[in-house]
Design an enzyme around this catalytic site. Structure first.
Site, short mmCIF file in Angstrom:
data_model
loop_
_atom_site.label_atom_id
_atom_site.label_comp_id
_atom_site.label_asym_id
_atom_site.label_seq_id
_atom_site.Cartn_x
_atom_site.Cartn_y
_atom_site.Cartn_z
CG ASP A 146 -2.09 0.90 1.13
OD1 ASP A 146 -2.38 1.36 0.00
OD2 ASP A 146 -2.72 1.19 2.16
N GLY A 147 0.31 2.34 -0.50
CA GLY A 147 0.95 3.65 -0.39
C GLY A 147 1.68 4.14 -1.63
CG HIS A 204 0.04 2.62 -9.22
ND1 HIS A 204 -0.18 2.21 -7.93
CD2 HIS A 204 -1.02 3.40 -9.55
CE1 HIS A 204 -1.33 2.73 -7.50
NE2 HIS A 204 -1.85 3.45 -8.46
CB THR A 211 -13.04 -7.54 -5.89
OG1 THR A 211 -12.96 -7.57 -4.45
CG2 THR A 211 -12.70 -8.94 -6.39
CD GLU A 212 -13.45 -4.95 -2.47
OE1 GLU A 212 -12.26 -5.34 -2.46
OE2 GLU A 212 -14.42 -5.74 -2.41
CD1 TRP A 216 -12.81 -4.60 -10.11
CD2 TRP A 216 -11.91 -3.78 -11.99
NE1 TRP A 216 -12.13 -5.62 -10.73
CE2 TRP A 216 -11.58 -5.15 -11.90
CE3 TRP A 216 -11.45 -3.05 -13.09
CZ2 TRP A 216 -10.81 -5.81 -12.86
CZ3 TRP A 216 -10.68 -3.72 -14.05
CH2 TRP A 216 -10.37 -5.07 -13.92
CG LEU A 237 9.23 -16.70 -3.69
CD1 LEU A 237 9.41 -16.79 -2.17
CD2 LEU A 237 9.37 -15.24 -4.14
NE ARG A 264 -3.23 -1.54 4.13
CZ ARG A 264 -4.45 -1.55 3.65
NH1 ARG A 264 -5.31 -2.44 4.06
NH2 ARG A 264 -4.83 -0.66 2.74
NE ARG A 322 -8.38 0.60 4.78
CZ ARG A 322 -7.98 1.83 5.06
NH1 ARG A 322 -8.07 2.29 6.31
NH2 ARG A 322 -7.50 2.64 4.13
CG LEU A 323 -7.18 -7.96 7.55
CD1 LEU A 323 -7.90 -9.22 7.99
CD2 LEU A 323 -5.72 -8.29 7.21
CD GLU A 372 1.79 -13.39 15.81
OE1 GLU A 372 1.73 -12.19 16.13
OE2 GLU A 372 1.35 -14.31 16.53
C1 IPE Z 1 -5.63 -2.70 -0.76
O1 IPE Z 1 -5.21 -1.40 -0.85
C2 IPE Z 1 -5.57 -3.36 -2.10
C3 IPE Z 1 -4.25 -3.56 -2.65
C4 IPE Z 1 -3.12 -3.35 -2.04
C5 IPE Z 1 -4.22 -4.09 -3.99
P1 IPE Z 1 -6.22 -0.19 -1.02
O2 IPE Z 1 -5.39 1.04 -0.93
O3 IPE Z 1 -7.02 -0.35 -2.24
O4 IPE Z 1 -7.18 -0.36 0.24
P2 IPE Z 1 -8.08 0.69 0.99
O5 IPE Z 1 -9.01 1.26 -0.01
O6 IPE Z 1 -7.15 1.73 1.54
O7 IPE Z 1 -8.74 -0.10 2.08
C1 IPE Z 2 -1.21 0.38 -3.50
O1 IPE Z 2 -1.05 1.76 -3.48
C2 IPE Z 2 -1.40 -0.17 -4.89
C3 IPE Z 2 -2.77 -0.58 -5.22
C4 IPE Z 2 -3.79 -0.64 -4.40
C5 IPE Z 2 -3.03 -0.94 -6.60
P1 IPE Z 2 -2.29 2.75 -3.46
O2 IPE Z 2 -2.65 3.09 -4.86
O3 IPE Z 2 -3.39 2.21 -2.64
O4 IPE Z 2 -1.65 4.04 -2.78
P2 IPE Z 2 -2.35 4.98 -1.70
O5 IPE Z 2 -2.82 4.09 -0.60
O6 IPE Z 2 -3.47 5.68 -2.40
O7 IPE Z 2 -1.27 5.90 -1.26
MG MG Z 3 -4.02 2.40 -0.70
#
Ligand code: IPE
Ligand code: IPE
Ligand code: MG
Length: 235
Positions: free
Chosen positions: A12-13, A29, A58-59, A61, A123, A180, A186-187, A199
Protein backbone atom coordinates in the site's frame (compact mmCIF):
# COMPACT_ATOMS: atom_id res chain seq x y z
CA UNK A 1 16.26 -15.93 13.51
CA UNK A 2 13.15 -17.93 12.69
CA UNK A 3 12.09 -17.23 9.11
CA UNK A 4 8.35 -17.34 8.39
CA UNK A 5 7.54 -19.91 5.74
CA UNK A 6 4.82 -17.80 4.15
CA UNK A 7 4.70 -13.99 4.09
CA UNK A 8 1.66 -12.14 2.72
CA UNK A 9 1.95 -8.46 1.83
CA UNK A 10 -0.61 -5.70 1.30
CA UNK A 11 1.52 -3.36 -0.76
CA UNK A 12 0.00 0.00 0.00
CA UNK A 13 0.95 3.65 -0.39
CA UNK A 14 2.14 3.91 -4.00
CA UNK A 15 -0.10 6.93 -4.53
CA UNK A 16 1.00 8.76 -1.38
CA UNK A 17 4.64 7.99 -2.12
CA UNK A 18 4.33 9.62 -5.56
CA UNK A 19 2.30 12.56 -4.25
CA UNK A 20 4.98 13.32 -1.66
CA UNK A 21 7.41 13.63 -4.55
CA UNK A 22 5.08 15.86 -6.57
CA UNK A 23 4.61 13.06 -9.10
CA UNK A 24 1.44 11.42 -10.53
CA UNK A 25 0.03 8.36 -8.72
CA UNK A 26 0.85 6.15 -11.68
CA UNK A 27 4.54 6.89 -11.21
CA UNK A 28 4.15 5.41 -7.73
CA UNK A 29 2.55 2.29 -9.18
CA UNK A 30 5.43 1.87 -11.63
CA UNK A 31 8.01 2.15 -8.83
CA UNK A 32 5.90 -0.15 -6.68
CA UNK A 33 5.89 -2.81 -9.37
CA UNK A 34 9.70 -2.62 -9.60
CA UNK A 35 9.91 -3.09 -5.86
CA UNK A 36 7.92 -6.33 -6.10
CA UNK A 37 10.83 -7.78 -8.11
CA UNK A 38 13.33 -6.68 -5.46
CA UNK A 39 11.34 -8.06 -2.55
CA UNK A 40 10.81 -11.42 -4.31
CA UNK A 41 14.57 -11.75 -4.60
CA UNK A 42 15.28 -10.67 -1.03
CA UNK A 43 12.52 -12.85 0.42
CA UNK A 44 14.01 -15.94 -1.22
CA UNK A 45 17.53 -15.00 -0.08
CA UNK A 46 16.23 -14.77 3.47
CA UNK A 47 14.72 -18.25 3.25
CA UNK A 48 11.04 -17.38 2.75
CA UNK A 49 9.33 -20.11 0.72
CA UNK A 50 5.95 -18.51 -0.07
CA UNK A 51 5.21 -14.86 -0.83
CA UNK A 52 1.72 -13.58 -1.62
CA UNK A 53 1.21 -9.97 -2.70
CA UNK A 54 -2.00 -7.98 -3.14
CA UNK A 55 -1.73 -6.19 -6.46
CA UNK A 56 -5.34 -5.31 -7.36
CA UNK A 57 -8.50 -5.83 -5.32
CA UNK A 58 -12.08 -6.47 -6.44
CA UNK A 59 -12.79 -3.02 -4.96
CA UNK A 60 -10.01 -1.27 -6.89
CA UNK A 61 -12.27 -1.08 -10.00
CA UNK A 62 -13.88 1.87 -8.20
CA UNK A 63 -10.79 4.00 -8.81
CA UNK A 64 -10.85 6.60 -11.60
CA UNK A 65 -10.84 5.06 -15.11
CA UNK A 66 -7.41 6.39 -16.03
CA UNK A 67 -5.83 4.90 -12.90
CA UNK A 68 -7.48 1.50 -13.46
CA UNK A 69 -6.28 1.61 -17.06
CA UNK A 70 -2.73 2.45 -15.99
CA UNK A 71 -2.75 -0.35 -13.41
CA UNK A 72 -3.94 -2.87 -16.01
CA UNK A 73 -1.24 -1.72 -18.41
CA UNK A 74 1.32 -2.15 -15.66
CA UNK A 75 0.01 -5.65 -14.87
CA UNK A 76 0.21 -6.55 -18.56
CA UNK A 77 3.87 -5.52 -18.67
CA UNK A 78 4.58 -7.04 -15.30
CA UNK A 79 3.40 -10.47 -16.48
CA UNK A 80 6.06 -10.32 -19.21
CA UNK A 81 8.81 -9.21 -16.83
CA UNK A 82 7.75 -11.85 -14.34
CA UNK A 83 7.98 -14.58 -16.99
CA UNK A 84 11.67 -13.70 -17.51
CA UNK A 85 12.35 -13.34 -13.79
CA UNK A 86 10.73 -16.69 -13.04
CA UNK A 87 12.90 -18.34 -15.65
CA UNK A 88 16.02 -16.82 -14.10
CA UNK A 89 15.29 -17.38 -10.41
CA UNK A 90 13.05 -20.48 -10.70
CA UNK A 91 9.98 -18.88 -9.03
CA UNK A 92 6.70 -20.74 -9.30
CA UNK A 93 4.03 -18.12 -9.98
CA UNK A 94 0.31 -18.41 -9.33
CA UNK A 95 -2.32 -15.72 -9.73
CA UNK A 96 -5.18 -15.73 -7.22
CA UNK A 97 -8.42 -13.81 -7.71
CA UNK A 98 -11.21 -13.86 -10.28
CA UNK A 99 -9.38 -14.10 -13.59
CA UNK A 100 -12.67 -14.06 -15.53
CA UNK A 101 -12.97 -10.34 -14.73
CA UNK A 102 -9.71 -9.54 -16.52
CA UNK A 103 -9.11 -8.71 -20.18
CA UNK A 104 -8.50 -11.69 -22.43
CA UNK A 105 -4.89 -10.76 -23.21
CA UNK A 106 -3.98 -10.43 -19.53
CA UNK A 107 -5.53 -13.84 -18.88
CA UNK A 108 -3.48 -15.31 -21.70
CA UNK A 109 -0.30 -13.87 -20.17
CA UNK A 110 -1.24 -15.20 -16.75
CA UNK A 111 -1.82 -18.69 -18.19
CA UNK A 112 1.51 -18.53 -19.97
CA UNK A 113 3.31 -17.44 -16.81
CA UNK A 114 1.66 -20.07 -14.59
CA UNK A 115 2.28 -22.83 -17.09
CA UNK A 116 5.90 -21.90 -17.77
CA UNK A 117 6.78 -21.67 -14.07
CA UNK A 118 4.69 -24.58 -12.73
CA UNK A 119 7.63 -26.97 -12.45
CA UNK A 120 9.99 -24.48 -10.75
CA UNK A 121 11.36 -25.19 -7.29
CA UNK A 122 12.22 -21.65 -6.12
CA UNK A 123 10.00 -19.10 -4.38
CA UNK A 124 6.26 -19.83 -4.53
CA UNK A 125 5.02 -16.44 -5.60
CA UNK A 126 1.28 -15.69 -5.52
CA UNK A 127 -0.06 -12.48 -7.05
CA UNK A 128 -3.58 -11.42 -6.04
CA UNK A 129 -5.25 -9.73 -9.01
CA UNK A 130 -8.96 -8.87 -9.04
CA UNK A 131 -8.85 -10.57 -5.67
CA UNK A 132 -11.29 -10.11 -2.81
CA UNK A 133 -11.57 -12.60 0.01
CA UNK A 134 -15.35 -12.49 0.15
CA UNK A 135 -15.53 -13.01 -3.61
CA UNK A 136 -13.09 -15.93 -3.33
CA UNK A 137 -15.27 -17.58 -0.67
CA UNK A 138 -18.47 -17.07 -2.67
CA UNK A 139 -16.83 -18.58 -5.77
CA UNK A 140 -15.65 -21.51 -3.64
CA UNK A 141 -19.16 -22.03 -2.23
CA UNK A 142 -20.70 -21.99 -5.70
CA UNK A 143 -18.28 -24.66 -6.89
CA UNK A 144 -19.00 -26.72 -3.79
CA UNK A 145 -22.74 -26.44 -4.40
CA UNK A 146 -22.25 -27.48 -8.04
CA UNK A 147 -20.15 -30.47 -6.95
CA UNK A 148 -22.86 -31.47 -4.51
CA UNK A 149 -25.49 -31.26 -7.26
CA UNK A 150 -23.26 -33.45 -9.40
CA UNK A 151 -22.98 -35.98 -6.57
CA UNK A 152 -19.25 -35.34 -6.12
CA UNK A 153 -19.49 -33.81 -2.65
CA UNK A 154 -21.44 -34.90 0.41
CA UNK A 155 -22.51 -32.34 3.03
CA UNK A 156 -20.94 -34.44 5.79
CA UNK A 157 -17.62 -34.34 3.95
CA UNK A 158 -17.39 -30.55 4.22
CA UNK A 159 -14.56 -29.78 6.62
CA UNK A 160 -12.16 -26.85 6.99
CA UNK A 161 -9.76 -28.76 4.74
CA UNK A 162 -12.43 -29.31 2.08
CA UNK A 163 -13.37 -25.63 2.10
CA UNK A 164 -9.69 -24.60 1.88
CA UNK A 165 -9.25 -26.85 -1.11
CA UNK A 166 -11.93 -24.89 -3.00
CA UNK A 167 -10.21 -21.55 -2.38
CA UNK A 168 -7.79 -19.96 -4.87
CA UNK A 169 -4.99 -20.69 -2.38
CA UNK A 170 -5.61 -24.47 -2.38
CA UNK A 171 -2.45 -26.34 -1.46
CA UNK A 172 -0.65 -23.23 -0.18
CA UNK A 173 0.05 -23.12 3.58
CA UNK A 174 -1.60 -20.26 5.51
CA UNK A 175 0.57 -17.13 5.90
CA UNK A 176 2.70 -16.91 9.06
CA UNK A 177 3.23 -13.18 8.73
CA UNK A 178 1.14 -10.44 7.13
CA UNK A 179 2.78 -7.12 6.33
CA UNK A 180 0.88 -3.97 5.35
CA UNK A 181 2.90 -0.92 4.36
CA UNK A 182 1.97 2.73 4.59
CA UNK A 183 0.50 2.81 8.09
CA UNK A 184 -3.03 1.63 7.35
CA UNK A 185 -4.20 -1.07 9.75
CA UNK A 186 -6.96 -2.96 7.98
CA UNK A 187 -7.26 -6.05 5.81
CA UNK A 188 -9.12 -4.52 2.85
CA UNK A 189 -10.71 -7.88 2.01
CA UNK A 190 -7.42 -9.81 1.85
CA UNK A 191 -7.16 -13.54 2.71
CA UNK A 192 -9.76 -13.37 5.50
CA UNK A 193 -9.96 -17.15 5.89
CA UNK A 194 -6.23 -17.81 5.47
CA UNK A 195 -5.10 -15.17 8.01
CA UNK A 196 -6.99 -16.73 10.95
CA UNK A 197 -3.80 -17.27 13.01
CA UNK A 198 -1.33 -15.05 11.15
CA UNK A 199 0.83 -12.45 12.93
CA UNK A 200 0.30 -8.88 11.65
CA UNK A 201 3.00 -6.27 11.09
CA UNK A 202 2.32 -2.70 9.97
CA UNK A 203 5.16 -0.73 8.42
CA UNK A 204 5.04 3.06 8.24
CA UNK A 205 6.92 3.32 4.96
CA UNK A 206 5.14 3.42 1.62
CA UNK A 207 5.51 0.34 -0.58
CA UNK A 208 8.14 1.77 -3.01
CA UNK A 209 10.35 2.48 0.05
CA UNK A 210 9.91 -0.99 1.55
CA UNK A 211 13.46 -2.37 1.31
CA UNK A 212 15.20 -5.54 2.38
CA UNK A 213 16.00 -3.80 5.70
CA UNK A 214 12.28 -3.16 6.26
CA UNK A 215 11.53 -6.81 5.51
CA UNK A 216 14.16 -7.88 8.03
CA UNK A 217 12.60 -5.53 10.63
CA UNK A 218 9.23 -7.20 10.06
CA UNK A 219 10.77 -10.67 10.52
CA UNK A 220 12.53 -9.51 13.68
CA UNK A 221 9.22 -8.26 15.08
CA UNK A 222 7.66 -11.62 14.11
CA UNK A 223 10.42 -13.36 16.10
CA UNK A 224 9.52 -11.36 19.21
CA UNK A 225 5.90 -12.56 19.04
CA UNK A 226 4.57 -15.25 21.27
CA UNK A 227 2.62 -17.27 18.72
CA UNK A 228 -0.41 -19.15 19.93
CA UNK A 229 -3.05 -21.19 18.20
CA UNK A 230 -5.59 -21.13 20.96
CA UNK A 231 -3.34 -23.24 23.16
CA UNK A 232 -0.28 -22.50 25.23
CA UNK A 233 2.98 -20.88 24.18
CA UNK A 234 4.68 -22.51 21.21
CA UNK A 235 8.30 -23.43 22.06
C1 IPE B 1 -5.63 -2.70 -0.76
O1 IPE B 1 -5.21 -1.40 -0.85
C2 IPE B 1 -5.57 -3.36 -2.10
C3 IPE B 1 -4.25 -3.56 -2.65
C4 IPE B 1 -3.12 -3.35 -2.04
C5 IPE B 1 -4.22 -4.09 -3.99
P1 IPE B 1 -6.22 -0.19 -1.02
O2 IPE B 1 -5.39 1.04 -0.93
O3 IPE B 1 -7.02 -0.35 -2.24
O4 IPE B 1 -7.18 -0.36 0.24
P2 IPE B 1 -8.08 0.69 0.99
O5 IPE B 1 -9.01 1.26 -0.01
O6 IPE B 1 -7.15 1.73 1.54
O7 IPE B 1 -8.74 -0.10 2.08
C1 IPE C 1 -1.21 0.38 -3.50
O1 IPE C 1 -1.05 1.76 -3.48
C2 IPE C 1 -1.40 -0.17 -4.89
C3 IPE C 1 -2.77 -0.58 -5.22
C4 IPE C 1 -3.79 -0.64 -4.40
C5 IPE C 1 -3.03 -0.94 -6.60
P1 IPE C 1 -2.29 2.75 -3.46
O2 IPE C 1 -2.65 3.09 -4.86
O3 IPE C 1 -3.39 2.21 -2.64
O4 IPE C 1 -1.65 4.04 -2.78
P2 IPE C 1 -2.35 4.98 -1.70
O5 IPE C 1 -2.82 4.09 -0.60
O6 IPE C 1 -3.47 5.68 -2.40
O7 IPE C 1 -1.27 5.90 -1.26
MG1 MG D 1 -4.02 2.40 -0.70
Amino acid sequence: MKIPQHVAIILDGNGRWAKAKGMPRNYGHAQGSKNVETICREAWNLGIKYLTVYAFSTENWKRPDDEVEALMKLLRNYMKTCLKTAEKNHMKVRVIGDKTGLDEDIRTRIDELERASAGNDGLNFQIAINYGSRDEMIRAMKRMAADRDAGKLEIDDITEETFSSYLDTAGIPDPDLLIRTSGEQRLSNYLLWQLAYTEFYFADVHWPDFTKEELVKAIEAYNRRDRRYGGVREE
